[in-house]
Structures are given as structure tokens and as C-alpha cells.
Write a protein that holds these residues in place. Structure first.
Motif, short mmCIF file in Angstrom:
data_model
loop_
_atom_site.label_atom_id
_atom_site.label_comp_id
_atom_site.label_asym_id
_atom_site.label_seq_id
_atom_site.Cartn_x
_atom_site.Cartn_y
_atom_site.Cartn_z
N ALA A 10 0.84 -1.19 0.00
CA ALA A 10 0.00 0.00 0.00
C ALA A 10 0.88 1.24 0.00
O ALA A 10 1.97 1.24 0.56
N ILE A 11 0.40 2.27 -0.67
CA ILE A 11 1.12 3.53 -0.61
C ILE A 11 0.24 4.56 0.12
O ILE A 11 -0.98 4.37 0.17
N THR A 14 6.61 5.30 3.29
CA THR A 14 7.36 6.37 3.96
C THR A 14 8.86 6.06 3.99
O THR A 14 9.25 4.89 3.84
N LEU A 160 -4.54 12.29 -6.05
CA LEU A 160 -5.73 12.41 -5.20
C LEU A 160 -6.08 13.88 -4.97
O LEU A 160 -7.25 14.27 -5.06
N GLU A 164 -9.48 16.22 -6.23
CA GLU A 164 -10.31 17.02 -5.32
C GLU A 164 -10.27 18.50 -5.70
O GLU A 164 -10.67 19.36 -4.93
N ILE B 2 -3.36 1.16 -4.44
CA ILE B 2 -4.39 1.88 -3.70
C ILE B 2 -3.73 2.68 -2.58
O ILE B 2 -2.80 2.21 -1.94
N LEU B 3 -4.24 3.88 -2.36
CA LEU B 3 -3.73 4.68 -1.25
C LEU B 3 -4.36 4.22 0.05
O LEU B 3 -5.57 4.03 0.13
N ARG B 4 -3.53 4.02 1.04
CA ARG B 4 -4.03 3.61 2.36
C ARG B 4 -3.27 4.36 3.43
O ARG B 4 -2.19 4.88 3.19
N ASN B 5 -3.83 4.37 4.62
CA ASN B 5 -3.16 4.94 5.79
C ASN B 5 -2.67 6.36 5.55
O ASN B 5 -1.49 6.66 5.69
N LEU B 6 -3.58 7.22 5.16
CA LEU B 6 -3.20 8.62 4.96
C LEU B 6 -3.21 9.33 6.31
O LEU B 6 -4.20 9.94 6.68
N ASN B 10 2.56 10.05 8.18
CA ASN B 10 3.08 9.44 6.94
C ASN B 10 3.33 10.49 5.86
O ASN B 10 4.36 10.49 5.19
N ILE B 11 2.36 11.37 5.70
CA ILE B 11 2.46 12.35 4.61
C ILE B 11 3.58 13.36 4.90
O ILE B 11 4.37 13.71 4.02
N LEU B 146 -6.16 15.94 0.89
CA LEU B 146 -5.97 14.50 1.11
C LEU B 146 -6.84 14.03 2.27
O LEU B 146 -7.44 12.95 2.23
N SER B 149 -10.61 14.00 1.43
CA SER B 149 -11.00 12.77 0.73
C SER B 149 -11.25 11.65 1.72
O SER B 149 -12.24 10.92 1.61
#
Lengths: 169, 162
Positions: A10-11, A14, A160, A164, B2-6, B10-11, B146, B149
Motif C-alpha cells: 500500500a502507498i 514512507t 488524489l 479534489e 491503492i492509497l491507504r493509511n493517509l 506518513n504524509i 488529502l 478525501s
């Protein structure tokens, strides 16, 4: 069952995950190494001293960056910048009244010089130790592995944001 | 993929590692202030420029050259101590005090410290702040979106549960 179905990555991925992956896979052994570097600098009485650490030719990914001293006082101060004046970490003089953790882990990998300016207003010399824990990575591994995976995460996040109504970075 | 754990952590970690980004700054400031004997000091901080917004993952701690049980400190993440209070009462300043620099309200770039010195001597305090900040435009048009969403996804879950 094929690997693709068993394992999903998953992305965002990090920097911390990438470092853990390197540790686990042991594939790139020799191309990166965990290092501890400790530089000692004497700041003579009533003077300013500039110390520049040259990080070439490797890419350093910082873990810890700690400054300690044999004498602490809020009138003893320092400045810290990366690559001369391009990235100023301390916009004003930092009082050196206790041990300082500069909190720049994973920040700006691949930079060439770390420069410290110490200002000693006292009538005696002060000895400062700069303690750095880092991963020293070969530029090839950094450019063709580490950086690309991070960029994939950045790109997906930007996708993403754009969906938006935002911008891409 | 798929994007997960936003998560902010992390970001922010990915943004920090972006090597040439000038829209992200990790900085340290540690100015010192005098708190006069039997006196008070109010310190208002704007640690970063107005075109940058502080993110939340960094720390604030305050040290003094003399610690004492009869000195006190208050901290709020806002203009006055009754808005965004983080110390719900004045706490004794008898040891280095650590606070969380939590950014959970809009446009909250100001920090407010109050010191009460009830001793008979002057005390110097140093306010240490390590922070990560992001250009306002990037905050509004990238970072916040982000999480918007993700919030929409949560709202879907809530609607399904109803």
C-alpha cells in the motif's frame, strides 16, 4: 498462488518503511551502511567558530542529530544551515542552554554540507560535540531505488489532491 | 496501487524527504526571555512566516536557568490563554516542561506562553520549538485535500451504518 495476489504493497510508502525494508531484505548490503559520526569542536573564548561537515559523495539519511556541550548557557548560541544558505534550519540564533536535538530526521537527504556557527561570549573555551546517526547510502541506490519509490507515493498523493480540485507537487 | 493509511505522520514524512522542496521547512528556534523577579512575562510567538502553516508533529519545550516550585507556566496554542488552552491550569515550572504543538484548528500559527516568577531573582527562560511548516498554498490545495478525501470515505461508512 502468485506473489501479486498474496502480497499487496500500500502507498504512501514512507522513508521509515524503506529503511526497514532495506534492513530486512539485505539485498543492498554494501550499498548502504548505518553510521554514527561524532564531531568535536572547540569554540574558543569570546569568538565565533564555523564548522562545515562535507557529506560528499554519499547520500546521508539522518536519524538523529544531537548537539551536546561541556557548558550550557542561554547566552551561548549557534546557527545551523544545510548547503550554505539554501536551507536554513535555525532562522535565528538558538540558545544552547541544554542538549539540542535538531529534529531533522529524514529531512533533505542528499545535501552536501552541514554548517554550524557557534558564538561563545564567555571568557573560557567550550567544547561542543555534534552527534549524528545516519544511513550512508550510495548515490546510485538513492537515485534509482529510494527516491523513485518516494516519488511514486508523492505522485499518487498528488493525483488524489488534483481529483479534489487541488494541485500537484 | 491503492492509497491507504493517509495519516499526517506518513504524509509529513514523505514531504520531509523530498529533496528539493522549498515549500516545506523543518526549523528550530530557541530564543531566551527574561522573567523578572516577582513578576510575570507573556510571550506571543509567531514561529513561522505568514505564508507558511505549521504542521503538528513537532515539539515545544521550555527550559529555565533556575527551576523552582513557586514559579508557574501556562501554554496555549492560540492568541490568549482562554482559547485553545493546552495547560488547563498554571503548572509548576520546577523541571523542563514539554508541550505538544498540536495544530488542530484553522490558522493557529500563534503560541502564547505565560510565566509567573514568584522568587526574588530574575530568571531566564528559553522556549525551544522544532516545527515543520508548509507553504500556505500547498497546505490549502494539496495537504488538506488529502484528508478531505478520507473524511468523505468516513462519511460513507457512517451513512451505510445508518
Amino acid at each position: 498462488m502468485p506473489n501479486d495476489e498474496l502480497l499487496e504493497v500500500a502507498i504512501p510508502i514512507t522513508p521509515e518503511q524503506l529503511i526497514e525494508q532495506l534492513k530486512g531484505a539485505e539485498l543492498a548490503r554494501g550499498e548502504y551502511i548505518f553510521t554514527i559520526d561524532s564531531n568535536r569542536v572547540v569554540v574558543p573564548a569570546l569568538t565565533n567558530v564555523t564548522l562545515a561537515l562535507n557529506l560528499r559523495p554519499y547520500v546521508y539519511i539522518m536519524y538523529k542529530h544531537i548537539l551536546t556541550s561541556d557548558f550550557y548557557d542561554s547566552q551561548f548560541t549557534f546557527l545551523f544551515r544545510i548547503d550554505d544558505t539554501k536551507f536554513v534550519i535555525t532562522p535565528s540564533q538558538v540558545a544552547f542552554e541544554t542538549q539540542k536535538d535538531l529534529s531533522i530526521s529524514n529531512y533533505l537527504p542528499g545535501k552536501i554540507t552541514y554548517t554550524y556557527d557557534f558564538f561563545n561570549p564567555f571568557f573560557f573555551d567550550i567544547i561542543v560535540t555534534i552527534y549524528i546517526e545516519a544511513i550512508r547510502m550510495e548515490r546510485n541506490l538513492y537515485e534509482n531505488w529510494y527516491r523513485l519509490i518516494l516519488k511514486a507515493s508523492e505522485d499518487k498523493l498528488s493525483e488524489l489532491a488534483v481529483s479534489e480540485g487541488g494541485i500537484s507537487i | 496501487m491503492i492509497l491507504r493509511n493517509l495519516t499526517p505522520k506518513n504524509i509529513q514524512s514523505i514531504l520531509k524527504a523530498s529533496s528539493e522542496r522549498t515549500m516545506i521547512k523543518a526549523e528550530t528556534i530557541a530564543p531566551r526571555f527574561l522573567v523578572p523577579w516577582v513578576g510575570t512575562a507573556n510571550v506571543y510567538f509567531y514561529p513561522t512566516r505568514s505564508d507558511f502553516v505549521i504542521l503538528e508533529n513537532d515539539k515545544v519545550y521550555v527550559t529555565a536557568d533556575i527551576y523552582n516550585d513557586i514559579n508557574f507556566i501556562g501554554f496555549s496554542n492560540g492568541l490568549s490563554l482562554d482559547v485553545m488552552v493546552q495547560t488547563t491550569s498554571f503548572i509548576p515550572f520546577n523541571i523542563r516542561r514539554d508541550f505538544k504543538l498540536a495544530r488542530y484548528m484553522k490558522e493557529q500559527n500563534q503560541l502564547h506562553f505565560s510565566f509567573f516568577n514568584l522568587t526574588m531573582f530574575n530568571i531566564f527562560v528559553v522556549i525551544n520549538i522544532n516545527y515543520l511548516s508548509i507553504a500556505t498554498e500547498m497546505h490549502e490545495r494539496w495537504y488538506k485535500l488529502l484528508f478531505n478525501s478520507t473524511m468523505k470515505k468516513y462519511n460513507k461508512i457512517i451513512n451505510n451504518e445508518r
